[in-house]
Scaffold this motif. Structure first.
Motif, PDB file in Angstrom:
ATOM      1  N   PRO A 188       0.820  -1.222   0.000  1.00  0.00           N
ATOM      2  CA  PRO A 188       0.000   0.000   0.000  1.00  0.00           C
ATOM      3  C   PRO A 188       0.852   1.270   0.000  1.00  0.00           C
ATOM      4  CG  PRO A 188      -0.779  -1.572   1.642  1.00  0.00           C
ATOM      5  CD  PRO A 188       0.541  -2.078   1.159  1.00  0.00           C
ATOM      6  N   GLY A 189       1.971   1.221   0.735  1.00  0.00           N
ATOM      7  CA  GLY A 189       2.824   2.405   0.809  1.00  0.00           C
ATOM      8  C   GLY A 189       3.379   2.809  -0.543  1.00  0.00           C
ATOM      9  N   VAL A 192       0.704   4.436  -2.841  1.00  0.00           N
ATOM     10  CA  VAL A 192       0.503   5.852  -2.521  1.00  0.00           C
ATOM     11  C   VAL A 192       1.724   6.678  -2.921  1.00  0.00           C
ATOM     12  CG1 VAL A 192       0.222   7.478  -0.602  1.00  0.00           C
ATOM     13  CG2 VAL A 192      -1.124   5.379  -0.663  1.00  0.00           C
ATOM     14  N   SER A 240       2.718   8.119   6.194  1.00  0.00           N
ATOM     15  CA  SER A 240       1.485   8.333   6.948  1.00  0.00           C
ATOM     16  C   SER A 240       0.653   7.056   6.981  1.00  0.00           C
ATOM     17  CB  SER A 240       0.664   9.465   6.313  1.00  0.00           C
ATOM     18  OG  SER A 240       1.364  10.688   6.384  1.00  0.00           O
ATOM     19  N   LEU A 241       0.769   6.271   5.923  1.00  0.00           N
ATOM     20  CA  LEU A 241       0.039   5.011   5.815  1.00  0.00           C
ATOM     21  C   LEU A 241       0.837   3.834   6.363  1.00  0.00           C
ATOM     22  CD1 LEU A 241      -2.520   3.619   4.543  1.00  0.00           C
ATOM     23  CD2 LEU A 241      -1.161   3.345   2.464  1.00  0.00           C
TER      24      LEU A 241
END
Length: 312
Positions: A188-189, A192, A240-241
């Motif tokens: 996921p990082g 993004v 942030s994630l």
């Protein structure tokens, strides 16, 4: 650099990079990232793994580390990322380009060669799959070197000693502990990360001029401050994630053998012991590191791409 610049396949209009150049530029970007970001990363890791009450915060980590080991202490454990980050980032940027090529192959009837933000995010997430194969063991070694010495003693003499002892303890399984956690952080990082960079890169690019014949001239190269702004912001968006899975990864990779059975067991025990907020330990240092380290990453990537285009 512009979307119509030298780093793209102009003949096809596709947003892809020569595989060799994407691989090499990623390596240059990774080295830039480590040199700028390692002290922040060490601070984050020590906050994430230390027993409650060991430190009052990030500044306390820095103060105690420097008092015990000097400035060199802030670069403890830098050898594994320096040696590992070149292939990790090289594979990551190569994987990102491969992900974009995969999108094109799955959409042969597309009317525009410009990839959408969701498609770029998919390519970014895809890049984490091959990169994790190198990142997981490198992170395992790095974390163990970073956390040692907090109690005054050191178990390992260096990266090779870590690898040797981990292999003796549990073979490759021990060396690759935290692979799922690394993928949970970087999948996921990275989605993004790359999508944010491409979006900001497009927004910060100057509009191309119109030639006398009515055609659009190639867009001017992205300025260095714009690259830094886009890259730094992408890093902030990613971290942030990524902090919760990164905290679990650090705990899992630094704990003695048998402490946790896996990713979910580590998360459950961490929350039970310290509450949900424990998942965000190290958030401050991670955010402090995110902008400068990733600004440096993309400066390294873009400048090395530009240099390679001049060479061949």
């Amino acid at each position: 650099m512009s979307d119509e610049g030298s780093e793209l396949e102009i003949s096809s209009g596709k947003q892809t990079v020569d595989p060799i150049k994407s691989f090499l530029s990623g390596g240059f970007g990774g080295i830039s990232c480590v040199l700028v970001g390692h002290p922040f990363d060490l601070t984050k890791t020590r906050l994430q793994t230390a027993a409650p009450g060991t430190y009052t915060g990030a500044i306390d980590v820095v103060r105690k580390t420097v008092a015990q080991d000097g400035i060199r202490g802030m670069y403890r454990g830098i050898t594994p990322p320096i040696l590992g980050v070149t292939p990790i980032f090289a594979i990551s940027f190569w994987g990102y380009d491969l992900g974009k090529r995969l999108v094109y192959s799955l959409t042969p009837d597309r009317t525009s060669q410009t990839l959408s933000i969701p498609e770029l995010a998919f390519a970014g997430g895809f890049s984490a799959i091959p990169a994790t194969l190198v990142a997981a063991p490198a992170e395992r070694v790095k974390v163990l070197l970073q956390v040692q010495g907090q109690g005054g003693s050191s178990m390992y003499s260096g990266p090779i000693d870590v690898v040797r002892k981990l292999y003796a303890e549990g073979g490759l399984r021990s060396l690759f502990r935290g692979t799922i956690a690394t993928l949970a952080r970087d999948g996921p990082g990275s989605a993004v990360y790359f999508a944010t960079y491409e979006l900001l890169k497009k927004q910060l690019s100057s509009a191309p001029e119109t030639l006398p014949n009515g055609e659009k001239a190639p867009a001017p190269p992205l300025s260095l401050p714009a690259i830094m702004a886009a890259g730094g912001t992408a890093g902030v968006a990613m971290w942030s994630l990524a902090i919760p899975p990164d905290t679990i990864k650090s705990r899992l990779q630094s704990a003695p053998h048998g402490t946790y059975t896996g990713f979910m067991d580590c998360a459950r025990k961490l929350i039970a012991a310290d509450g949900v907020t424990a998942l965000w330990k190290g958030f401050g240092p991670a955010m402090a590191r995110a902008f400068p380290a990733n600004a440096a990453t993309f400066v390294g990537v873009e400048l090395s791409l530009k240099a390679m285009e001049k060479m061949w």
